[in-house]
Design an enzyme around this catalytic site. Structure first.
Site, PDB file in Angstrom:
ATOM      1  N   ASP A 175      -5.040-108.886  57.256  1.00  0.00           N
ATOM      2  CA  ASP A 175      -5.809-109.780  58.099  1.00  0.00           C
ATOM      3  C   ASP A 175      -5.162-111.171  58.033  1.00  0.00           C
ATOM      4  O   ASP A 175      -4.526-111.513  57.034  1.00  0.00           O
ATOM      5  CB  ASP A 175      -7.254-109.829  57.576  1.00  0.00           C
ATOM      6  CG  ASP A 175      -8.154-110.714  58.421  1.00  0.00           C
ATOM      7  OD1 ASP A 175      -7.989-110.726  59.647  1.00  0.00           O
ATOM      8  OD2 ASP A 175      -9.014-111.400  57.849  1.00  0.00           O
TER       9      ASP A 175
ATOM     10  N   ASP B 220     -11.964-108.207  55.825  1.00  0.00           N
ATOM     11  CA  ASP B 220     -13.165-108.845  55.295  1.00  0.00           C
ATOM     12  C   ASP B 220     -14.422-108.487  56.074  1.00  0.00           C
ATOM     13  O   ASP B 220     -15.526-108.659  55.577  1.00  0.00           O
ATOM     14  CB  ASP B 220     -13.001-110.361  55.284  1.00  0.00           C
ATOM     15  CG  ASP B 220     -12.697-110.931  56.679  1.00  0.00           C
ATOM     16  OD1 ASP B 220     -12.577-110.131  57.633  1.00  0.00           O
ATOM     17  OD2 ASP B 220     -12.582-112.155  56.812  1.00  0.00           O
TER      18      ASP B 220
ATOM     19  N   ASP C  93     -13.512-104.038  59.729  1.00  0.00           N
ATOM     20  CA  ASP C  93     -12.363-103.566  58.954  1.00  0.00           C
ATOM     21  C   ASP C  93     -12.708-102.360  58.089  1.00  0.00           C
ATOM     22  O   ASP C  93     -11.800-101.705  57.561  1.00  0.00           O
ATOM     23  CB  ASP C  93     -11.850-104.688  58.043  1.00  0.00           C
ATOM     24  CG  ASP C  93     -11.367-105.895  58.819  1.00  0.00           C
ATOM     25  OD1 ASP C  93     -10.629-105.705  59.797  1.00  0.00           O
ATOM     26  OD2 ASP C  93     -11.734-107.032  58.448  1.00  0.00           O
TER      27      ASP C  93
END
Length: 895
Positions: free
Chosen positions: A324, A633, A637
């Protein structure tokens, strides 16, 4: 689609848009659509989940060893083995429960209550009672209770980071968007589980429960199978093959002993059982657990909390890290990097909210107070602002919009003889009125009066294309000049190409103070001050960590909810995807699985990616033979985190769903921590391999001694009891010390091992055969020599046992490095646990040799000094041969 069409599709009329559903209609719809909650899949009973933990080849081997030791009456060994089996099963049971908790964490994100309009009355109802067609009211601080099509909006901003990965709150609108717009661009929708951070809205519920976007993610998560780790796959395969080899050798030995030698079947059976017990690597699960646990401790000291033990080693074998962007590779703190005025461009140093950094024009440091246009622009950014910058100890934080916070930090950096800090400017120019930012208008304006009250001034900030339409002049050092639209558009495009978010700042003097500020007051006659380029800057340590990963042969891919231009520019600064195109979610959706496999390995930056696309990316990489680590997070995800070989969740800003789905949680949300964890993972794998290379030759040497004696019709050098004694005293006790080995130099300079690489390569097999043969030759040779010199069988066997044990002690020293020499200070005394384990074995062997009770139980006998000298010389042969073998392999590697 337009709100009217949405209402028609939901079978509600204009009256419902004002008065809401009737209670009767809501009840009927509840029966039709079901409650607004996520379904719980069928779960196995706790007992069944526990029983299935024993379905593991290693545990089968340990149970077999326990049965053998029980048959021989070694009840202590039996108890230890059964305890180890139980501990492994309990650990697996707890981990499986954690995986199911990920689903519970998503369900926990749903709102408990919702404000609706029914029968014309505003009501607070249980969120589970919401139905499609309900008229919902949203206000700041609310968690959106269902997927809602907005029909009226007042300055609404929604934090969708958990769902889309968008790094900033999203401004919402009523106007329809394209039907195929990515999730992050559906501005007319508010999604279940997201949080309203500013403003108010009214909307129609269009989906509830499993039909919401978060419901789709929940269904994906429930259907995703957890990938087996490379280590478990290798150990399982290794265990199966080893078990077959052991059984085959045992059967052959029994046949040779009974038929060829005429040894009684009962005696031969005990010998075969002893050989099987010594050959079974019952210490392997224990050493795996201890080695992985030590890795967990070391990683915890580096802010990586491991939730699933095998993930420690798996990190060491990853070939691709999908990361990310926001907060992991970047600081998640917006920062002004460039300011463009009509007659100059400025670079701003520093990163994040810490107000430290110089302002440069070219290479020269400037004083903002001496740059009139820059000074006005900074004042506009600080005053036309609703955020606050606060210091808490050594940390700085922004209360409010991160972009506005970046403008406040710029004011602090420019603060000097002329005050640019927020409090000082607000004292000099108190605010009178304001037009708040709205997504439809894309600008904010504030009206201020001077401290004396004689002068009034309007400050504006907003989208450059909007403010350019309000301005007819631009500020210069010599005053105002006609607006050069082409210049500002060119500068705006340049900032955007650098991956910067662009804001325009403008001002307008107001000779007469209006009663309140209106849109008509600012839509003409303004002066453009500057364009400001703002970015969430990369972490410096992340840049170094990405470079370290590349050096280690690991590909780093960046996945973000941001737009492609921003993603590509940040990626270039980090060294990710340089010179390659970024793949957007819309382009991603057009690829089938086969095309995606080909492209996934070539593209390193993925923008505007949806949860399904993240999951597909992980699966495509795995299908092409990659070992994938995935960071994230948000709840969006969670499916990809669960499917990846290693799921890495963020500890600070991560949702509970992400943490529960992940194998590792980063306490500092820092990509550099992943690089450290990869190093630890590689060290763990090295230590496990060192243990196997220590254990198999020592077990093999014992077996070869007995087999050779049977083949050549010799007196057995070892009894069944003595074989079990050697196995109990040395194999696991000595090998355990290898779990404490540190990472070897250059461990991050070598490429990751290929996913299909066997646990034992050609070099390892050769080493096992070589050392087993040396141990067999030295122990059997010494045994036969002593018999020829007239020693008793008991003395000769005692010398053979001590030769085997000393050989294993010397070989333990060699095993500290697979190919590196240990004939140096670090090699001999670098691991104190190796020395301690050897020291612990010495008194046990002295008891075996000299204690009369052991003479009776084990058939041992006392030795004199000359005999110990022979034992020491025979045992040290392993050290000489192993070091010569290492030198050969080092030379081969150099060539």
């Amino acid at each position: 689609m337009p709100a009217q069409e949405v209402a028609a599709a939901l079978h509600v009329d204009d009256a419902v848009l004002q008065q809401g559903l009737t209670q009767q209609a809501a009840s009927q719809r509840l029966q039709h659509y079901g409650p607004n909650r996520l379904p719980e899949g069928r779960r196995r009973s706790a007992w069944m989940r526990f029983v299935l933990q024993f379905h593991n080849i290693l545990l089968y081997i340990m149970l077999a060893a326990a049965l053998v030791t029980a048959l021989l009456g070694h009840w202590v060994d039996t108890g230890v083995l059964l305890a180890a089996v139980l501990v492994n099963a309990v650990i697996g049971y707890i981990q499986e429960g954690k995986a199911e908790a990920a689903l519970d964490a998503i369900r926990g994100m749903l709102s408990l209550q919702a404000t609706v309009v029914r029968d014309g009355q505003r009501q607070l109802v249980d969120a589970q009672a919401l139905v499609p067609g309900d008229l919902v009211l949203l206000t700041s601080g609310d968690r959106v209770p269902a997927d809602v099509r907005l029909v009226a909006v007042t300055e609404l901003r929604v934090d969708e980071a958990a769902l889309t990965g968008e790094s900033l709150p999203v401004d919402k609108q009523v106007a329809a968007v394209a039907a195929d717009a990515p999730l992050g661009d559906r501005r007319s929708m508010a999604f279940s589980g997201t949080v309203v951070v500013y403003g108010q809205a009214r909307g129609l519920v269009v989906a509830t429960g499993s039909h919401t976007e978060i419901g789709h993610i929940n269904a994906m998560l429930a259907s995703v199978d957890v990938a087996t780790t490379p280590l478990i796959r290798q150990i399982n395969g290794f265990g199966h093959k080893l078990a077959l080899v052991i059984l085959a050798v045992a059967a052959l030995t029994f046949v040779l002993g009974t038929l060829a030698r005429g040894i009684p079947a009962s005696e031969m059976f005990l010998m075969v059982v002893a050989l099987v017990a010594s050959a079974i690597p019952e210490g392997l699960p224990a050493i795996m657990t201890v080695t992985l646990a030590l890795g967990v401790q070391r990683m915890a000291r580096r802010h990586a909390i491991v939730r699933r033990l095998p993930a420690v080693e798996t990190l060491g074998s990853v070939t691709v890290i999908c990361s990310d962007k926001t907060g992991t590779l970047t600081r998640n703190e917006m920062t002004v990097q460039r300011v463009v005025c009509a007659d100059g461009q400025y670079t701003v140093e520093g990163a994040g909210y810490v107000p430290q950094g110089r302002i440069l024009r070219g290479d020269a440091v400037v004083d903002a107070a001496c740059e009139p246009v820059l000074a006005q622009a900074i004042c506009a950014g600080v005053l036309c602002n609703d955020a606050r910058l606060r210091q808490h100890g050594d940390a700085w934080q922004v209360d409010g919009d991160p972009t506005e916070g970046a403008l406040l930090v710029l004011g602090h950096k420019a603060d000097g003889p002329a005050p640019f800090a927020q409090d000082a400017l607000e004292d000099a120019w108190p605010r009178v009125h304001a037009i708040p930012f709205e997504s439809e208008h894309r600008f904010m304006a504030t009206l201020h009066r001077s401290q004396q009250g004689r002068q009034h001034r309007i400050f504006l900030k907003g989208a450059p294309e909007v403010l350019l339409g309000f301005c007819n002049t631009q500020a210069t050092a010599d005053g105002c000049a006609p607006l050069d639209v082409d210049y500002w558009r060119r500068m705006g495009n340049d900032l955007a190409a650098r991956g910067l978010r662009v804001l325009a700042l403008a001002t307008k003097d107001s000779p007469v103070a209006p009663a309140e500020l209106t849109h008509a007051d600012v839509q003409q006659g303004c002066t453009l001050l500057a364009l400001v380029g703002i970015v969430d800057p990369p972490r410096q340590e992340a840049q170094a960590a990405v470079a370290e990963c590349h050096q280690a042969g690991i590909t780093v891919k960046m996945i973000t909810g941001d737009h492609a231009e921003t993603a590509r520019a940040i990626g270039a600064q980090l060294g990710i995807g340089v010179g390659k195109p970024a793949l957007t979610g819309a382009e991603f959706a057009l690829l089938d699985d086969m095309a995606l496999r080909q492209i996934a390995n070539d593209v390193d930056v993925f923008a505007r990616a949806s949860p399904e696309q993240k999951l597909r990316l992980v699966q495509a990489l795995q299908a092409s033979g990659q070992v994938v680590a995935m960071t994230g997070d948000g709840v969006n995800d969670a499916p990809a985190l669960k499917r990846a070989d290693v799921g890495v969740a963020m500890g600070r800003k991560g949702t509970e769903a992400a943490k529960e789905a992940g194998d590792i949680v980063l306490g500092d949300d820092n990509f550099a921590t992943i690089a450290h964890a990869v190093e630890e993972g590689r060290a763990v794998y090295d230590n496990l391999r060192k243990f196997i290379l220590f254990m198999l030759p020592t077990n093999g040497g014992e077996a070869l001694i007995v087999i050779a004696a049977i083949l050549f019709h010799l007196t057995l050098p070892l009894t069944a009891a003595q074989v079990l004694w050697i196995n109990m005293v040395t194999s696991s006790a000595l090998g355990l010390a290898l779990a404490f080995e540190k990472a070897e130099p250059g461990i991050m300079a070598r490429p990751p091992r290929a996913p299909g690489t066997p646990l034992l390569d050609g070099m390892a097999v050769w080493r096992i055969v070589l050392i087993s043969a040396v141990m067999m030759v030295t122990a059997l040779g010494l045994f036969l020599w002593e018999l020829q010199l007239g020693a008793s069988v008991e003395v000769a066997r005692t010398m053979a046992v001590n030769t085997v044990v000393l050989s294993e002690m010397f070989y333990l020293l060699c095993s500290r490095h697979i190919t590196g020499s240990v004939l140096n200070r670090e090699g001999l005394i670098g691991n104190p646990y190796v020395l301690l384990s050897i020291a612990a074995c010495v008194p046990l062997q002295l008891l075996f040799t000299y204690w009369p009770a052991m003479h009776t139980i084990m058939g041992s006998a006392s030795l004199d000094g000359a005999q110990w000298t022979k034992v020491l010389a025979a045992g040290s042969a392993v050290l000489v041969v192993a070091e010569l073998d290492k030198a050969f392999w080092r030379r081969r590697e150099r060539e």
